[in-house]
Write a protein that holds these residues in place. Structure first.
Motif, PDB file in Angstrom:
ATOM      1  N   SER A 100      -2.604  -5.644  -0.899  1.00  0.00           N
ATOM      2  CA  SER A 100      -2.253  -6.505   0.001  1.00  0.00           C
ATOM      3  C   SER A 100      -2.069  -8.014  -0.710  1.00  0.00           C
ATOM      4  O   SER A 100      -1.115  -8.553   0.827  1.00  0.00           O
ATOM      5  CB  SER A 100      -3.124  -5.899   1.194  1.00  0.00           C
ATOM      6  OG  SER A 100      -2.988  -5.073   1.737  1.00  0.00           O
ATOM      7  N   LYS A 101      -2.709  -8.263  -0.704  1.00  0.00           N
ATOM      8  CA  LYS A 101      -3.375  -9.048  -1.249  1.00  0.00           C
ATOM      9  C   LYS A 101      -2.781 -10.081  -2.272  1.00  0.00           C
ATOM     10  O   LYS A 101      -1.642 -10.980  -2.260  1.00  0.00           O
ATOM     11  CB  LYS A 101      -5.290  -9.263  -2.158  1.00  0.00           C
ATOM     12  CG  LYS A 101      -5.694 -10.981  -2.289  1.00  0.00           C
ATOM     13  CD  LYS A 101      -7.272 -11.148  -3.143  1.00  0.00           C
ATOM     14  CE  LYS A 101      -7.347 -12.502  -3.709  1.00  0.00           C
ATOM     15  NZ  LYS A 101      -8.098 -12.813  -4.117  1.00  0.00           N
TER      16      LYS A 101
ATOM     17  N   GLN B  46      -6.442  -0.996  -2.313  1.00  0.00           N
ATOM     18  CA  GLN B  46      -5.641  -1.558  -1.134  1.00  0.00           C
ATOM     19  C   GLN B  46      -4.980  -2.812  -0.464  1.00  0.00           C
ATOM     20  O   GLN B  46      -4.099  -3.442  -0.324  1.00  0.00           O
ATOM     21  CB  GLN B  46      -5.994  -0.523   0.354  1.00  0.00           C
ATOM     22  CG  GLN B  46      -5.068   1.020   0.238  1.00  0.00           C
ATOM     23  CD  GLN B  46      -5.681   1.015   1.481  1.00  0.00           C
ATOM     24  OE1 GLN B  46      -5.824   1.067   2.507  1.00  0.00           O
ATOM     25  NE2 GLN B  46      -4.944   3.494   2.187  1.00  0.00           N
ATOM     26  N   PHE B  47      -6.773  -2.974  -0.699  1.00  0.00           N
ATOM     27  CA  PHE B  47      -6.800  -4.112  -0.315  1.00  0.00           C
ATOM     28  C   PHE B  47      -6.283  -5.574  -1.327  1.00  0.00           C
ATOM     29  O   PHE B  47      -5.188  -6.339  -1.211  1.00  0.00           O
ATOM     30  CB  PHE B  47      -8.364  -5.014  -0.666  1.00  0.00           C
ATOM     31  CG  PHE B  47      -9.107  -6.402  -0.186  1.00  0.00           C
ATOM     32  CD1 PHE B  47      -8.776  -7.087   1.142  1.00  0.00           C
ATOM     33  CD2 PHE B  47      -9.591  -7.216  -1.284  1.00  0.00           C
ATOM     34  CE1 PHE B  47      -9.265  -8.007   0.919  1.00  0.00           C
ATOM     35  CE2 PHE B  47      -9.423  -8.303  -1.678  1.00  0.00           C
ATOM     36  CZ  PHE B  47      -9.294  -8.693  -0.332  1.00  0.00           C
ATOM     37  N   GLN B  48      -6.039  -4.746  -2.553  1.00  0.00           N
ATOM     38  CA  GLN B  48      -5.741  -6.101  -4.030  1.00  0.00           C
ATOM     39  C   GLN B  48      -4.554  -6.574  -3.845  1.00  0.00           C
ATOM     40  O   GLN B  48      -3.643  -6.917  -4.243  1.00  0.00           O
ATOM     41  CB  GLN B  48      -5.970  -5.404  -4.865  1.00  0.00           C
ATOM     42  CG  GLN B  48      -7.831  -5.310  -4.953  1.00  0.00           C
ATOM     43  CD  GLN B  48      -8.471  -4.512  -6.646  1.00  0.00           C
ATOM     44  OE1 GLN B  48      -8.356  -4.064  -7.102  1.00  0.00           O
ATOM     45  NE2 GLN B  48      -9.379  -5.170  -6.846  1.00  0.00           N
TER      46      GLN B  48
ATOM     47  N   ARG C 220      -9.667   1.684  -1.063  1.00  0.00           N
ATOM     48  CA  ARG C 220      -9.116   0.707   0.270  1.00  0.00           C
ATOM     49  C   ARG C 220      -9.681  -0.226  -0.396  1.00  0.00           C
ATOM     50  O   ARG C 220      -8.460  -1.301  -0.582  1.00  0.00           O
ATOM     51  CB  ARG C 220     -10.811   0.268   1.226  1.00  0.00           C
ATOM     52  CG  ARG C 220     -10.283   1.210   2.431  1.00  0.00           C
ATOM     53  CD  ARG C 220     -11.452   1.015   3.681  1.00  0.00           C
ATOM     54  NE  ARG C 220     -12.463   1.338   2.886  1.00  0.00           N
ATOM     55  CZ  ARG C 220     -13.873   1.816   3.067  1.00  0.00           C
ATOM     56  NH1 ARG C 220     -13.921   2.647   3.673  1.00  0.00           N
ATOM     57  NH2 ARG C 220     -14.833   2.099   2.885  1.00  0.00           N
ATOM     58  N   LEU C 221     -10.128  -0.763  -1.782  1.00  0.00           N
ATOM     59  CA  LEU C 221     -10.138  -1.404  -2.498  1.00  0.00           C
ATOM     60  C   LEU C 221      -8.836  -1.476  -3.279  1.00  0.00           C
ATOM     61  O   LEU C 221      -8.122  -2.774  -3.211  1.00  0.00           O
ATOM     62  CB  LEU C 221     -11.320  -0.958  -3.923  1.00  0.00           C
ATOM     63  CG  LEU C 221     -11.480  -2.618  -4.858  1.00  0.00           C
ATOM     64  CD1 LEU C 221     -11.319  -4.380  -4.118  1.00  0.00           C
ATOM     65  CD2 LEU C 221     -12.242  -2.399  -5.645  1.00  0.00           C
TER      66      LEU C 221
END
Length: 181
Positions: A123-124, A119-121, A116-117
């Motif tokens: 996505s960012k 993916q978050f990075q 998830r981290l």
């Protein structure tokens, strides 16, 4: 069952750190003491664990045994009884799941924290790169990927020629690719 005098002698030898005496004491008394633990705990695995603790306590406290106060088996039974009560009072964090039903019910395909981290990075980074695009390129790409519209559908919604929509999309994707590289 062994005689009280034999058990007293074994406890005296245990107090003197005689391991053979503990071995003999265990062999002579464990069936009866295990029965006490099993009756109180009603689970064989718990009774086995408590018995292990009890013989350690018997070994460590053999010097405190007094024949004037109680019979050896009574003294050891009291140790077992108290250990069982302690066991029953402590919170049981273990939940038996022999057939893995609990694990299977709670299992899911969701990504773990590290995924998830990542993916978050990702996505960012994508969001930052999308901000750098021209507004029309960003809008066309969003409609294609987030709204799942075809080029023809986008062209109809924007009242723009199909070739122009394809060009905006292609140029936008090239700039995104360059930004993310």
């Amino acid at each position: 069952m062994a005689e009280s005098a034999t058990l007293q002698e074994l406890l005296v030898r245990c107090a003197q750190s005689d391991e053979k005496a503990l071995e003999t004491l265990y062999r002579l008394t464990s069936p009866q003491l295990f029965g006490v633990a099993l009756r109180m705990l009603r689970r064989k695995d718990w009774a086995e664990e408590v018995m292990q603790e009890c013989y350690v306590r018997i070994w460590q406290n053999a010097r405190n045994y007094s024949a004037a106060q109680s019979q050896p088996l009574t003294w050891m039974s009291r140790i077992v009884r108290n250990a069982c009560i302690d066991w029953l009072r402590k919170p049981q964090l273990e939940i038996p799941d022999a057939d893995d039903t609990i694990i299977n019910e709670w299992a899911d395909e969701a990504p773990g924290p590290m995924a998830r981290l990542a993916q978050f990075q990702d996505s960012k980074r994508i969001a930052e790169c999308l901000k750098r695009l021209e507004a029309i390129q960003r809008q066309v790409i969003a409609m294609a990927f987030f709204d799942d519209l075809s080029h023809s559908e986008i062209a109809a919604r924007l009242a723009a020629p199909l070739g122009t929509v394809k060009s905006w999309c292609r140029r936008g994707l090239e700039r995104l690719k360059g930004c993310l590289a």
